[in-house]
Design a protein around this motif. Sequence first.
Motif, PDB file in Angstrom:
ATOM      1  N   ASP A  72       9.884  37.641 -51.764  1.00 18.94           N
ATOM      2  CA  ASP A  72       9.985  36.945 -50.477  1.00 18.94           C
ATOM      3  C   ASP A  72      10.914  35.740 -50.528  1.00 18.94           C
ATOM      4  O   ASP A  72      11.611  35.444 -49.565  1.00 18.94           O
TER       5      ASP A  72
ATOM      6  N   TYR B  14      11.628  45.554 -47.133  1.00 20.99           N
ATOM      7  CA  TYR B  14      10.234  45.494 -47.578  1.00 20.99           C
ATOM      8  C   TYR B  14       9.866  46.765 -48.321  1.00 20.99           C
ATOM      9  O   TYR B  14       9.177  46.724 -49.339  1.00 20.99           O
TER      10      TYR B  14
ATOM     11  N   GLN C 115      10.670  35.953 -44.368  1.00 21.25           N
ATOM     12  CA  GLN C 115       9.498  35.845 -45.236  1.00 21.25           C
ATOM     13  C   GLN C 115       8.226  36.074 -44.433  1.00 21.25           C
ATOM     14  O   GLN C 115       7.313  36.778 -44.880  1.00 21.25           O
TER      15      GLN C 115
ATOM     16  N   ARG D 274       7.960  39.764 -43.607  1.00 20.72           N
ATOM     17  CA  ARG D 274       7.547  40.518 -44.797  1.00 20.72           C
ATOM     18  C   ARG D 274       6.056  40.307 -45.088  1.00 20.72           C
ATOM     19  O   ARG D 274       5.349  41.247 -45.438  1.00 20.72           O
ATOM     20  N   GLN D 275       5.573  39.081 -44.933  1.00 17.42           N
ATOM     21  CA  GLN D 275       4.154  38.803 -45.175  1.00 17.42           C
ATOM     22  C   GLN D 275       3.272  39.577 -44.198  1.00 17.42           C
ATOM     23  O   GLN D 275       2.239  40.122 -44.583  1.00 17.42           O
TER      24      GLN D 275
ATOM     25  N   TYR E 282      14.589  35.543 -49.150  1.00 17.05           N
ATOM     26  CA  TYR E 282      14.873  35.730 -47.728  1.00 17.05           C
ATOM     27  C   TYR E 282      14.641  34.438 -46.946  1.00 17.05           C
ATOM     28  O   TYR E 282      13.972  33.523 -47.419  1.00 17.05           O
TER      29      TYR E 282
ATOM     30  N   GLU F 212       5.479  40.426 -53.337  1.00 15.31           N
ATOM     31  CA  GLU F 212       5.487  39.087 -52.741  1.00 15.31           C
ATOM     32  C   GLU F 212       6.483  38.166 -53.444  1.00 15.31           C
ATOM     33  O   GLU F 212       7.088  37.298 -52.809  1.00 15.31           O
TER      34      GLU F 212
END
Length: 52
Positions: A12, A3, A20, A23-24, A15, A9
């Motif tokens: 993402d 990240y 995802q 990461r979000q 992955y 974004e």
Amino acid sequence: MDYLSHPEESKDKNYSKERQQIRQELRRQDNQTKKMGGVVDWNYLLNHVDSF
């Protein structure tokens, strides 16, 4: 760790669904912290992630 290298974004999709979501959430917390004028201590998080 990925990240920090590529927080966008658009990255993402490279992955798994689980990564995802992680990461979000990291992005959400990072942006929220920045809006409050703070800075996420990434070194602390990276050094202690295995202890959870």
